[in-house]
Design a protein around this motif. Sequence first.
Motif, mmCIF file in Angstrom:
data_model
loop_
_atom_site.group_PDB
_atom_site.id
_atom_site.type_symbol
_atom_site.label_atom_id
_atom_site.label_comp_id
_atom_site.label_asym_id
_atom_site.label_seq_id
_atom_site.Cartn_x
_atom_site.Cartn_y
_atom_site.Cartn_z
ATOM 1 N N GLU A 101 122.108 69.843 -18.728
ATOM 2 C CA GLU A 101 122.388 69.244 -18.818
ATOM 3 C C GLU A 101 123.397 68.730 -17.071
ATOM 4 N N GLN B 73 124.803 61.179 -31.043
ATOM 5 C CA GLN B 73 125.489 60.942 -29.732
ATOM 6 C C GLN B 73 126.046 59.751 -29.796
ATOM 7 N N HIS C 174 133.028 64.077 -18.249
ATOM 8 C CA HIS C 174 131.240 64.247 -18.632
ATOM 9 C C HIS C 174 130.468 63.214 -20.013
ATOM 10 N N LYS C 175 131.341 63.310 -21.097
ATOM 11 C CA LYS C 175 130.394 62.905 -22.319
ATOM 12 C C LYS C 175 130.821 61.550 -21.795
ATOM 13 N N LYS D 124 127.784 60.697 -19.676
ATOM 14 C CA LYS D 124 126.491 60.813 -20.259
ATOM 15 C C LYS D 124 126.131 59.563 -21.721
ATOM 16 N N TYR D 125 127.460 58.966 -22.136
ATOM 17 C CA TYR D 125 127.112 58.368 -22.863
ATOM 18 C C TYR D 125 127.486 56.808 -22.500
#
Length: 521
Positions: free
Chosen positions: A346, A477, A511-512, A515-516
Motif C-alpha cells: 500500500e 472494503q 489513509h483509509k 483509499k476508499y
Amino acid sequence: MQTELHTGIDLAVELLRQDNLPTLLKVASRQLENTFGLARCWSLELDLSGRTLHCAALGEQGEFDCGDFSHPFAHLLQQGKPRELSRAAGYRLDHPGFQALVDASNRPRSFWLEPIKGEDGRTLGILVLCNEEPEWDGITAQPLYRGLLTLLSHQWVSQLKTSDQVWQRRMLKRSLDHLHDAEAVRQRCEELATTLVGNSKGMTDLRAQIVRASGSQLSVLVQGETGCGKDLVAQGIHRFSDRAEGPLVVVNCAAIPDSLLESELFGHTKGAFSGADRAKEGLLAQADGGTLFLDEIGDMPMALQSKLLRVLESRRFRPLGAQQEQHSDFRLVAATHQPLSDCIEEGRFRRDLFYRLSQFPLRVKPLRERPEDLEPLCRHFIREYTAREGSGPLGISSHALGMLAGYNFPGNARELKNIVEFACLQTPVGDDIQPEVLRLDDLFPNQETCIASDFQATAVPGLPQADEVDDLRAAAQAFEAAIIRERLRQYGGNRAQAAESLGLPKRTLAHKCLKYQVTEA
C-alpha cells in the motif's frame, strides 16, 4: 656395513623427528628415493574407513576408491602382499588417477607396490616405488630397506594414535560446549517462562528463539497481534544479551505525534525550532550501549523511515539543528501488530527498511492459536493480582476455564489479564474464580454481534446483501468504508475522535479515507 649403519641411524633419527603424518610420509618417500636411487616414491594413505587411498602429492587426482578394481591398488589391498607391476601391465590400466601417477613418475619401466601394515596387521597404506631397472630383489631384500619400512610403520601408527587423541579431545570439547550451551539455553528459557507464560509448542519455540536472538547483534522484528506480549519479547532479548547492563529505551511510534517523533528520536539543539528553548538528548543517543525498542514501527511516517534506515546502516545521526553527527551503538528491536507486507504493497512502509529490520524475525502467536496456554496464564495473572493486592482468589474453576475457552480473545493475553483481574475483584478471598464473575457478555461483548449491529446501523445504498456478494474483497472494503463514513458522521467529521473510537491511529484512518474516497462528515 658401518656406512650402512650410520646411514640407517641418520635416516631413523630424521623419521623420528617428524611430528605429523603428512610430513612423515613425505620424508620417508624422499629417503627411499635418495637411498636406493629410485626414480620416484609415492606414499598412499588409507583412510580410517578403509574405503579410500589418498596420495597428497597428487592433489585431487590422488584419491583411489578401494572398491574400484580398475587400478592396481585395490588388488594389492585385497591380496595384502607386495608385487611388481611392469610398464606393459601398468599402461593397460585406464584408471585416470593411476595414469596421472604414471605420468608424474615420468612413465618408468617398473613399479613396486608395497603395503604398509601395523603390528596388529591393519593396513595403513601403500608405498609405490618407481624405477627404470626392475631389479627389485636387490632393494627390497636389503636390511636397511626392511628396517626403514618397520620404523615407518611404527611411526605411522604413532601419528595416527596422536591424531585420534587430538580428534577425540576436540570432539569431547565440542560435546561439552554443546551441553553447556544447551544447559544455558534451557535455564534462560525457564527464566523467560516466568514472564512469557505458556506450555504450548508455540511459546516454547518462541522462548528458545528469544534466547538465540539475544546472543546476536542482528536487528529483531517482532510481529504479532495487539496484546500478545511483544514488549515482553523485547525485554527478554535485552535481558539475556551482552547489553543487559545498558539501557532499554522504549519508543511507541504510534503514541508520539508525527511532528514530535523525529525530535524525540534524534534530539535537538537549543533554538532548532519554535519552542526549543533548550537542547534535548534524543532517544537514539540514550540507547547508546543498550537496546532501542521501536514499538508499533508500522505507524512510523514514511519520511522518518528513510532517516531511520540510514541510522541503522551507519549508527550515525544528526540532532535537529546540529552541525555535527553523533554515533550511537545500540541494538534494535522493532515490533508491530500490522502486517508489514500489506503496508509495503500500500506504499505505507519502505521495503528496504523492512528487510533491514527483519534480520531475525519473530512471530508471537495469538492466544486463540494456543488454547493450552489459557490455564497457566490465568493462574499467572491470579498470582500477580494476589501479590499486588495482598490477597485474592485461590485459583480458577474448571467451569470458568471452559467458559474462557469458548472466547477467541481478540485482545489476546492483555485482554485475558483484564478479565481475570476483574474476576479476582469479584471473587471472595481464598475461593476459586467461578463462571458467573467473568461477565464476558457485559465487559467484552461478542464481536460478531457488534460488527453486525454496526453494519446494519451504517448500511448505505448500493451495499450488497450477504447472498449477493460475489467479490469478497470488494464487499469487505465497502463495509469498512461504510463504518468509517458513519463514525465520521457521528463525530462531526473529527478524524482524531473517529480514529480513537475505532482503535486506529489517526494517520491510518486518513489513509483509509483516501483509499476508499470517504469524504462525508
